[in-house]
Design a protein around this motif. Structure first.
Motif, mmCIF file in Angstrom:
data_model
loop_
_atom_site.group_PDB
_atom_site.id
_atom_site.type_symbol
_atom_site.label_atom_id
_atom_site.label_comp_id
_atom_site.label_asym_id
_atom_site.label_seq_id
_atom_site.Cartn_x
_atom_site.Cartn_y
_atom_site.Cartn_z
ATOM 1 N N LEU A 1 0.876 -1.180 0.000
ATOM 2 C CA LEU A 1 0.000 0.000 0.000
ATOM 3 C C LEU A 1 0.908 1.222 0.000
ATOM 4 O O LEU A 1 1.820 1.323 0.819
ATOM 5 C CB LEU A 1 -0.870 0.002 1.260
ATOM 6 N N MET A 2 0.689 2.085 -0.967
ATOM 7 C CA MET A 2 1.498 3.304 -1.062
ATOM 8 C C MET A 2 0.601 4.483 -0.758
ATOM 9 O O MET A 2 -0.510 4.579 -1.306
ATOM 10 C CB MET A 2 2.014 3.393 -2.494
ATOM 11 N N VAL A 3 1.044 5.361 0.153
ATOM 12 C CA VAL A 3 0.249 6.547 0.474
ATOM 13 C C VAL A 3 1.117 7.786 0.275
ATOM 14 O O VAL A 3 2.201 7.881 0.852
ATOM 15 C CB VAL A 3 -0.265 6.488 1.931
ATOM 16 N N ASP A 4 0.684 8.681 -0.584
ATOM 17 C CA ASP A 4 1.426 9.916 -0.836
ATOM 18 C C ASP A 4 0.571 11.054 -0.288
ATOM 19 O O ASP A 4 -0.564 11.263 -0.722
ATOM 20 C CB ASP A 4 1.663 10.075 -2.346
ATOM 21 N N ILE A 5 1.102 11.768 0.695
ATOM 22 C CA ILE A 5 0.297 12.788 1.365
ATOM 23 C C ILE A 5 0.827 14.184 1.109
ATOM 24 O O ILE A 5 2.015 14.455 1.281
ATOM 25 C CB ILE A 5 0.248 12.530 2.890
ATOM 26 N N GLY A 6 -0.045 15.031 0.658
ATOM 27 C CA GLY A 6 0.260 16.461 0.520
ATOM 28 C C GLY A 6 -1.038 17.179 0.806
ATOM 29 O O GLY A 6 -1.793 16.755 1.687
ATOM 30 N N THR A 7 -1.335 18.244 0.067
ATOM 31 C CA THR A 7 -2.648 18.881 0.203
ATOM 32 C C THR A 7 -3.713 17.861 -0.203
ATOM 33 O O THR A 7 -4.781 17.769 0.384
ATOM 34 C CB THR A 7 -2.737 20.106 -0.721
ATOM 35 N N ASN A 8 -3.378 17.108 -1.249
ATOM 36 C CA ASN A 8 -4.207 15.963 -1.606
ATOM 37 C C ASN A 8 -3.445 14.711 -1.213
ATOM 38 O O ASN A 8 -2.249 14.751 -0.956
ATOM 39 C CB ASN A 8 -4.463 15.942 -3.116
ATOM 40 N N PHE A 9 -4.186 13.603 -1.172
ATOM 41 C CA PHE A 9 -3.469 12.351 -0.938
ATOM 42 C C PHE A 9 -3.802 11.406 -2.083
ATOM 43 O O PHE A 9 -4.836 11.539 -2.736
ATOM 44 C CB PHE A 9 -3.884 11.715 0.399
#
Lengths: 634, 634
Positions: free
Chosen positions: A366-374
């Motif tokens: 599972l890859m999660v990329d978090i910024g203002t959006n995810f």
């Protein structure tokens, strides 16, 4: 005093007459290879005097260099002294290579160096009446037999054919050809006089909405030669993606295209200055960016992405010549942009996937990329599901009273003593705190749970008798740092409202992860590995992220931060043509799930609006911890 | 009176109000398809009113046309009358096709139509939230399954991606894509609104040193739609190849490049005007020219070709986009230049070979292309030998007292009565003679041999008592036309010196042919077929060419004129991608023999400096004829 100019990087030093070239090079910041310590004994400090006046003993030269080299102005930098202004070419091999290595991407060592661009040095037999082979065929015959592309598949563009005859003759038929793999074959990008095989560079670029990061690498040995980063200049046309697209719609597309290229060029220029590299010797540029950024960079209209039914123009990997979109590299250098899955799963996420290696394994990641959006991606070598959403600004410090970005003075790590409730914290750059950034906020909430200061809904227990727990002007709050400790002359607090905003942000991410798992018929126990990407992920405390329920609970050792996955992926695709080639296939393999139209998502989101979750069975270790805390408190 | 403008060719007619569009089209030179004779019964004369005022009965339209067509302005040309200025689009299918056929290349019927460019009309399903396929992928999916290139190998250049989203939406998702075979794959050249599949054109061009010839063909059915020719504008920078190369060396390369493109454009424009074709709908241009012309057109320096060791930059087939070298076609149209063997055996000769078909057969053929220079190729599908040389200007009318080019007034055919020695001749355009062109000179010499006026060395027998045989101011001469017959007020004669010059020219060609035969270990008896190419060859009397010993003696039925082989070959390569693909292979298979360094050539040349040759055994039929003549004369 004379000026010594060092090529190919155009570094300069003004030095007294009589200074050795070696010392002048040091003064110009070029660390040269002097095994013998500058005694003229090792012959490693070879330089070529291009023009100007120097004094040196020709005997020295004859001991180490060939007649050809001497004819080209070869001398020992440690023995030659400067008399007047001089221009000196420093071959790459005369520089201390180790000192040029900068920040390396984790895991890059395991990526084999198989670039998509080759340099060939060839000594050609000059034509004669008995051998009237045309110039191009002669060059390609010279390449024949060397490792790399088959010469009969090398295509020579007009532009190169237009200068080829002059270069061949001026060089005495000793040239270096640069050939790149392009869709459908190979292209002769450039032909240089003499041997320039030591200078073959490529750039990897993360084109972010806010920030641009560039790495320049040697493609002969894969080393990082320089890195740089700067703001995306498009910010002047709008801070977020939506406002940029709106700017593009109002005839601003070509302006945004230009600004994207200028932003990348700014990074490339700083990096090339730092590394003493001529931008003209960068022959490949690999760029990872989200779908809108990629469209804008290429001058492709992104308008149809922001209104129903949200359609990008193109998602496959594109390639073009640097000169055609204004990228500061060799004008024929291939510029490759990462493919995308949809508007929301862009090239940056494909780069994350490449950096994680999850698309090569049987194990489910599972890859999660978090910024203002995810963005979240679940899957393995056979299948992948993805989704994306707004994380809300809380995790970036927005909508939080003392929230801030990860800038100097931000509290980035916090522990809270369960007895005294006294926080201990560290700040970015170690200066007095000014606020709390995302990783600090996650730590803080996890610690407040452990200390039973807040309950599973995020409510602060005002009954606890401690000066740090108090009723603030609008909401109950917990004092993280007293006024006197800070640099802002105010108590830094976290309020119940802040915590509520943070819970909504983390619930969106956790709900999305659960939606993907459900769609795949899996549970958190089936996840072999969780990757965090994004600048935010770099500083995240994994245990605390699980404690607050930001991600599904898995054993801690299965959670990995890959940092800026976009730049990591771009680097991998730059140095390895096979991984680059696989990207379109990865992108096509990914199914995108639209959360807004997925009925189960809202339920999963609501269930996740607790710390860590409504259903504690999903977080067995957190449940144990909570029970232990409660027991300790009595 | 109102003006009717007909699209896409922009032909105009000024007609009285009330004229039908059909009659206006006739007035504009557009023959329309009216099966019913203009009674509104067949519906074949469909036109679209783009703007302007016309009067017609909508009932008529509904009987024949769809709502979509009516919405686009469809009406019957025979029923609609013009009220004011009007612009009318005439679909290709509404025109009488037969009348557009112009000069066809001999043998073209046997060339299968397999162009390297395709048009696809697609009706796409508009995107929706359930189907968010990107624009490009949607278009390619629409192409999937149609005949032609596999969509996953179609590459879309940035430029097309930049306008694709607008075209798709403006057209209501009904577009025509144009795709071309390019080295290594396929390229999406263009996307048009609506159905434009009927308008897919290509151009074949012969770029000669003196003359440019262009054919425009429909690539949907292969028909010739128009032809045109004009002078090569480079003549202003030098008449012959050598002076052009020298002009290029003196910084004139880009000027010559531009003039080459302008010369081609002049032909393309006249042809497109004549054919009512929009140049923007020409998607392929195939150009045959000699090696220097090809270099100049592409802006590649030809300097090294004119001095030892005579090296061209490139000999393989090149392709580039029309827009990049200023050719007036669709800017993305592929421009293909024929490959060459050497400086002297250029793309024009490869085109000759293609036109003759000699590279496809087992039988050995000899191809001779005669101009100021000559080129000869001997061989078959397995091997080919070639050579080239200066023919001397005599065969083009130079160095001959009354010699001239094949312009109006040139004596082009001659017979001489063996008894009275009175010549009968025909001139170009049938006007009073002004001089004698190459074919006339060959006829004349052959006839003078037959009449025993000249001997085998070319000497005029002054002992013959005939007023036409006389001693001229410098040399003995034979009067071809008396002053009173001519338009120049002088007797037109041929002198012994003229004949000597002609013998040297023909000897160079024959000597070259014999050198090739020797190198291959063959004799004239082994030649299955001799081809003459070049404008000169078109008017040549084959029997007389053998009589004077211009070419080896073979049975007459084995000699064929292919006319302008360069334009014929260019046409073949335009309509058949497989033949085009074979060209590089043909060029590589040809061995070039340099006559200047071939010791046997001078001997062969000297032996050929007789009429027909020193060794009459090589010309058994000519020998019989000579013996018969001599016997007749006693």
């Amino acid at each position: 005093m004379p000026t010594a100019t060092f090529l190919p990087g155009y570094r300069k030093a003004v030095v007294p007459s009589g200074t050795t070239i070696l010392d002048a090079a040091r003064a110009a910041g070029l660390p040269m290879n002097v095994v013998c310590g500058g005694q003229g004994k090792c012959g490693k400090c070879l330089v070529f005097i291009k023009d100007g006046t120097v004094s040196f003993d020709t005997e020295d030269c004859r001991r180490f260099f060939s007649n050809n080299e001497i004819a080209s102005g070869a001398c020992l930098a440690c023995r030659a002294t400067i008399v007047g202004d001089v221009r000196v070419e420093v071959p790459a091999e005369s520089l201390i290579q180790e000192q040029k290595i900068l920040v390396e991407i984790p895991g890059m060592k395991e990526v084999p160096l198989k670039p998509a661009v080759w340099k060939y040095e060839v000594h050609l037999t000059p034509p004669s009446l008995d051998d009237t082979t045309p110039d191009l065929a002669r060059l390609l015959e010279g390449i024949e037999g060397q490792e790399g592309p088959p010469p009969n598949r090398i295509y020579a563009p007009l532009e190169v054919l237009r200068y080829l005859p002059q270069v061949l003759r001026r060089s005495g038929w000793h040239v270096t050809g640069t050939v790149a793999l392009v869709p459908g074959g190979y292209r002769l990008l450039n032909v240089d006089e003499g041997d320039t095989t030591g200078r073959l560079y490529g750039a990897a670029v993360d084109l972010g909405t806010t920030t641009v990061v560039a790495y320049i690498r040697s493609l002969t040995d894969g080393r990082v030669l320089a890195t740089a980063s700067n703001y995306n200049r498009q910010i002047s046309c709008g801070e977020d993606i939506l406002s940029r697209v709106n700017f593009a719609r109002k005839s601003g597309l070509s302006r945004l295209q230009q600004l994207a290229a200028e932003s990348i060029n700014e990074s490339l220029k700083s990096a090339s200055d730092a590394g003493g590299i001529d931008l003209e010797e960068i022959f490949e540029v690999v760029i990872a960016g989200n779908t809108v950024m990629t469209h804008l960079l290429l001058g492709i209209d992104p308008s149809y992405m922001i209104a129903e039914p949200y359609i990008p123009v193109v998602r496959r990997m594109l390639s073009t010549a640097a000169g055609r979109i204004g990228i500061a590299a060799h004008r024929n250098a291939g510029v490759y942009t990462f493919p995308a899955v949809s508007n929301f799963i862009g090239g940056d996420i494909i780069a994350d996937i490449l950096a994680s290696g999850m698309a090569d394994r049987d194990e489910v990641s599972l890859m999660v990329d978090i910024g203002t959006n995810f963005e979240a991606v679940l899957g393995n070598r056979d299948w992948m599901l993805s989704c994306a959403g707004a994380a809300g600004p809380a995790l970036e410090g927005g909508e939080v009273l003392f929230g801030m970005r990860a800038n100097p003075g931000a509290i980035e790590r916090v522990r809270v003593d369960a007895g005294t409730l006294t926080p201990s914290y560290s700040t970015i750059n170690g200066i007095r705190p000014r606020g709390i950034c995302g990783s600090g906020l996650i730590d803080l909430i996890a610690e407040l749970i452990r200390a039973c200061v807040i309950d599973r809904t995020g409510q602060i227990n005002l009954e606890i008798d401690n000066p740090r727990i108090r009723r603030g002007p609008y909401h109950p709050e917990f004092v993280v740092a007293w006024k006197k400790e800070t640099s802002i002359g105010k108590d830094i607090v976290i309020t119940e409202n802040d915590i509520r905003n943070l819970i909504m942000s983390k619930a969106a991410i956790h709900g999305a992860c659960m939606t993907l798992l459900d769609a795949a018929g899996l549970t958190p126990r089936d996840i072999g590995r969780i990757y965090f990407s994004g600048a935010f992920g770099n500083y995240l405390n994994k245990e605390n992220a699980i404690t607050i329920g930001l991600i599904p609970e898995v054993p801690l050792e299965r959670v990995e931060n890959i940092g800026n996955g976009a730049i990591a992926g771009a680097n991998i695709a730059l140095v390895n043509r096979e991984r680059r080639k696989a990207l379109d296939g990865i992108a096509l393999r990914i199914t995108y799930i639209e959360l807004n139209t997925e009925p189960s998502f809202m339920d999963r989101y609501t269930s996740s609006c607790f710390l860590p979750h409504t259903d504690l069975a999903l977080f067995p270790h957190v449940q144990q911890m909570l029970e232990a805390c409660r027991a300790r408190q009595g």
